[in-house]
Design a protein around this motif. Structure first.
Motif, PDB file in Angstrom:
ATOM      1  N   ARG A 451       6.609 -11.970   0.720  1.00  8.90           N
ATOM      2  CA  ARG A 451       5.359 -12.418   0.097  1.00  8.90           C
ATOM      3  C   ARG A 451       5.646 -13.668  -0.727  1.00  8.90           C
ATOM      4  O   ARG A 451       6.657 -13.732  -1.435  1.00  8.90           O
ATOM      5  CB  ARG A 451       4.772 -11.325  -0.790  1.00  8.90           C
ATOM      6  N   GLU A 477      -9.552 -15.670  -0.803  1.00  7.75           N
ATOM      7  CA  GLU A 477      -8.520 -14.753  -0.306  1.00  7.75           C
ATOM      8  C   GLU A 477      -9.117 -13.842   0.757  1.00  7.75           C
ATOM      9  O   GLU A 477     -10.288 -13.459   0.679  1.00  7.75           O
ATOM     10  CB  GLU A 477      -7.976 -13.931  -1.476  1.00  7.75           C
ATOM     11  N   SER A 478      -8.290 -13.481   1.795  1.00 14.15           N
ATOM     12  CA  SER A 478      -8.790 -12.591   2.844  1.00 14.15           C
ATOM     13  C   SER A 478      -7.657 -11.794   3.471  1.00 14.15           C
ATOM     14  O   SER A 478      -6.498 -12.196   3.423  1.00 14.15           O
ATOM     15  CB  SER A 478      -9.514 -13.393   3.934  1.00 14.15           C
ATOM     16  N   GLU A 479      -7.997 -10.649   4.062  1.00 16.62           N
ATOM     17  CA  GLU A 479      -7.067  -9.800   4.811  1.00 16.62           C
ATOM     18  C   GLU A 479      -7.475  -9.848   6.281  1.00 16.62           C
ATOM     19  O   GLU A 479      -8.651  -9.662   6.610  1.00 16.62           O
ATOM     20  CB  GLU A 479      -7.128  -8.359   4.304  1.00 16.62           C
ATOM     21  N   GLY A 502       2.803 -11.554   5.883  1.00 15.78           N
ATOM     22  CA  GLY A 502       2.486 -11.301   7.283  1.00 15.78           C
ATOM     23  C   GLY A 502       2.852 -12.486   8.157  1.00 15.78           C
ATOM     24  O   GLY A 502       3.438 -13.470   7.700  1.00 15.78           O
ATOM     25  N   ARG A 546      -0.829  -7.111  10.218  1.00 12.92           N
ATOM     26  CA  ARG A 546      -1.799  -7.414   9.155  1.00 12.92           C
ATOM     27  C   ARG A 546      -1.324  -8.638   8.368  1.00 12.92           C
ATOM     28  O   ARG A 546      -0.145  -8.763   8.053  1.00 12.92           O
ATOM     29  CB  ARG A 546      -1.945  -6.211   8.223  1.00 12.92           C
ATOM     30  N   HIS A 548      -2.157 -11.468   5.112  1.00 11.85           N
ATOM     31  CA  HIS A 548      -2.847 -11.740   3.855  1.00 11.85           C
ATOM     32  C   HIS A 548      -2.879 -13.255   3.671  1.00 11.85           C
ATOM     33  O   HIS A 548      -1.825 -13.907   3.624  1.00 11.85           O
ATOM     34  CB  HIS A 548      -2.102 -11.065   2.701  1.00 11.85           C
ATOM     35  N   LYS A 550      -4.826 -17.019   1.905  1.00  7.41           N
ATOM     36  CA  LYS A 550      -5.742 -17.734   1.027  1.00  7.41           C
ATOM     37  C   LYS A 550      -6.128 -19.015   1.749  1.00  7.41           C
ATOM     38  O   LYS A 550      -5.274 -19.671   2.346  1.00  7.41           O
ATOM     39  CB  LYS A 550      -5.105 -18.049  -0.324  1.00  7.41           C
TER      40      LYS A 550
END
Length: 595
Positions: A451, A477-479, A502, A546, A548, A550
């Protein structure tokens, strides 16, 4: 690393030492008391590499194994037609010392029986250089070292060679030998009394396998035409009255000698030699026959099986610094891979992996320096993998593992017997695994962050903390779920995407097939190539697991340009610098496209 082939020969040698049948040849007093405990196997490839086990340096007399090489010399001296006029090429079905002469012409049945071999010696030129000197030179050139005559064996041969004398005079009576047969017979006895060891015989056999060119010295000892005839006659006649059983079980041109030696030839690939003085009723080495049959069966050398030669080769060999994966790494990680990438090697193979091709691969890997930790065999262009190749690759895998090293395969479909070997369906994934392994072994966890905070992105390094903080305040921000398409080809510029954790994959589709370009992970960006508002997305971007993110959207960038133009310019320069660095790296490696 010790070669699996050497290990195999050692195990075979140990197994066959238990064979105690047969006894040394009693027809020559000097050889009657040979030590039957002596046993050696040597295998020479057509590029001059020799595997040997046992008493491979022990010398013994060449005896009838001299016949193919004298025959080749006579063929080159006189030509095929002249030799054929004196010596036939038909199997006799008789023992080596039988009187097998044609009723009408007196021609011996072939050059491998004694009558034919004596006639052969008479056809070797004897003018400027004495005949035996030329024969000895021929043997020495094939062996790759200077051989010598045993006066003891020669004297014993001459003392007891009554049957051979009778054959010589019969040949003279038919005009096959056109001069006094006594000097011819003496040179024949001397040819049989030349001393060799098992390694010499393997190299002599390999010279025949190599079309007449000595593998180590590169000297053309025998013409290809002569080699073709010699091997043909060896195939049908080299094992005398045991030729049928031999060719069925072993399937190689061969020649035995009562001295305990035996050679076999796989054209284009290798020469095999065995020494053990205990003979069977046909005058061939008991252990020699057993070893040849086992090796032919285990290694798939029978000529019917191994007919497709010369196609299973190493097409290329390089380390992973020459073909980096599509995964983008941090600058520090790239530096470490540049320093340690030579510890992972790739061998590209093509053709058929039968014994000879696999042997060259095993030898290449076995001779790699101990600093090489990871070996990748790219098998995607291999047409066929024989059972011996599977066995040898498995042995290679286990041998590397005992030294703390790892073998991996790249191929479209893994063969079940190779399930124990690490497997990848494409080279990029194999290289990515190698890079990750090297980074974990020789670097620190920081080189592969799971990360990354926005403040630590390399693309934003030229900016001040205040600039970065302002930019981050305008990001969304998004997943993203696994396999979700984030950007499609042709979409208008949608902003700059920052991967917090990710991975994503960039690709294009041509002709219905996806072409993977890069794998991007935490601390990397995408979308910026279309930065400026007029460009379009050139690649598809898909989540790999998955992800993560921005995102500094296109609208946010437009607002930034209006409200903070100087920061927008600094941001533009930083992103452009990072993008240029990545494009430059891609162009540098474009000579090795990912497949």
């Amino acid at each position: 690393m010790r070669s699996p082939i050497a290990d195999y020969l050692s195990q075979l040698h140990g197994d066959l030492l238990k064979l105690t049948a047969g006894r040394p040849y009693q027809g020559i007093p000097a050889m009657a008391g040979a030590d039957t405990s002596k046993f050696a196997i040597a295998l020479a490839t057509v590029d001059g590499h020799v595997y040997k086990v046992g008493d491979a340096g022990l010398e013994f007399s060449i005896q009838s194994i001299s016949k193919p090489f004298s025959y080749g010399l006579a063929l080159d001296d006189q030509g095929l037609a002249a030799v054929d006029a004196k010596i036939d090429v038909e199997p006799s079905g008789d023992a080596f010392n039988e009187i097998s002469l044609a009723r009408e012409t007196g021609r011996p049945a072939n050059a491998m029986i004694n009558a034919g071999a004596i006639a052969t010696v008479s056809l070797v030129k004897d003018a400027e250089t004495p005949r035996f000197a030329r024969i000895l030179e021929q043997f020495s050139l094939c062996a790759g070292r200077e051989l010598h005559l045993s006066e003891t064996i020669y004297a014993s041969e001459a003392l007891t060679g009554h049957r051979n004398r009778a054959l010589a005079y019969l040949l003279r009576s038919f005009g096959i030998i056109e001069t006094d047969p006594t000097p011819v017979l003496e040179d024949y006895f001397k040819a049989c009394s030349v001393m060799v060891n098992t390694e010499d015989l393997a190299m002599m056999a390999a010279t025949l396998a190599n079309g007449g060119t000595q593998p180590s010295t590169g000297v053309q000892v025998m013409s290809p035409e002569a080699v073709q005839r010699v091997l043909s006659v060896m195939t049908t006649c080299g094992m005398y009255d045991d030729a049928g059983a031999w060719i069925s079980a072993v399937g190689l041109p061969a020649k035995s000698g009562v001295g305990g030696g035996l050679i076999a030839v796989l054209p284009g690939q290798l020469g095999l030699a065995v020494y053990s003085p205990a003979l069977d009723a046909h005058g061939s080495s008991v252990r020699g026959l057993a070893a040849s049959e086992r090796i032919s069966r285990d290694m798939g050398l029978h000529f019917v099986r191994a007919a497709r030669i010369g196609r299973s080769v190493i097409r290329d060999h390089y380390d992973i610094t020459q073909v980096p994966s599509a995964t983008r790494h941090t600058e520090d990680a790239e530096k470490l891979l540049a320093d340690y990438g030579h510890r992972a090697h790739i061998l590209e193979l093509a053709g058929d992996l039968l014994f000879a091709g696999t042997e060259s691969v095993v030898r290449e890997v076995s001779e790699l320096p101990s600093t090489v930790e990871l070996v990748i065999l790219d098998l995607r262009r291999v047409d066929e993998i024989d059972k011996i190749a599977i066995r040898m690759i498995g042995d290679l895998n286990r041998g590397l593992a005992t030294e703390g090293r790892t073998l991996a395969l790249v191929q479209n479909q893994l063969f079940a017997p190779l399930e124990e070997v690490k497997f990848f369906s494409n080279r990029n994934d194999a290289v990515e695994w190698a890079e990750t392994t090297i980074l974990l072994r020789h670097g620190s966890p920081e080189l592969m962050p799971q990360r990354v905070a926005i403040a630590d992105f390399a693309a934003l390094a030229p900016l001040s903390p205040e600039d970065v903080a302002l930019l981050e305040s305008r990001m969304v921000e998004s997943e993203i779920a696994d396999a979700q398409v984030i950007r499609r080809v042709g979409q208008e510029f949608g902003g700059v995407y920052f991967i917090l954790d990710g991975k994503v994959v960039t690709s294009t589709h041509r002709g219905g097939s996806p072409t993977r370009h890069a794998t991007l992970s935490a601390g990397m960006t995408f979308g910026e190539i279309a930065l400026g508002g007029e460009g379009d997305q050139t690649t598809r971007v898909t989540a790999l697991g998955r992800v993560h993110l921005k995102v500094l959207s296109a609208e946010a960038i437009t607002a930034l340009e209006a409200e903070h133009p100087e920061l927008a310019l600094r941001f533009w320069k930083a992103i452009a610098r990072d993008a240029y660095t990545r494009v430059e790296a891609y162009l540098k490696d474009s000579g090795h496209p990912l497949r």
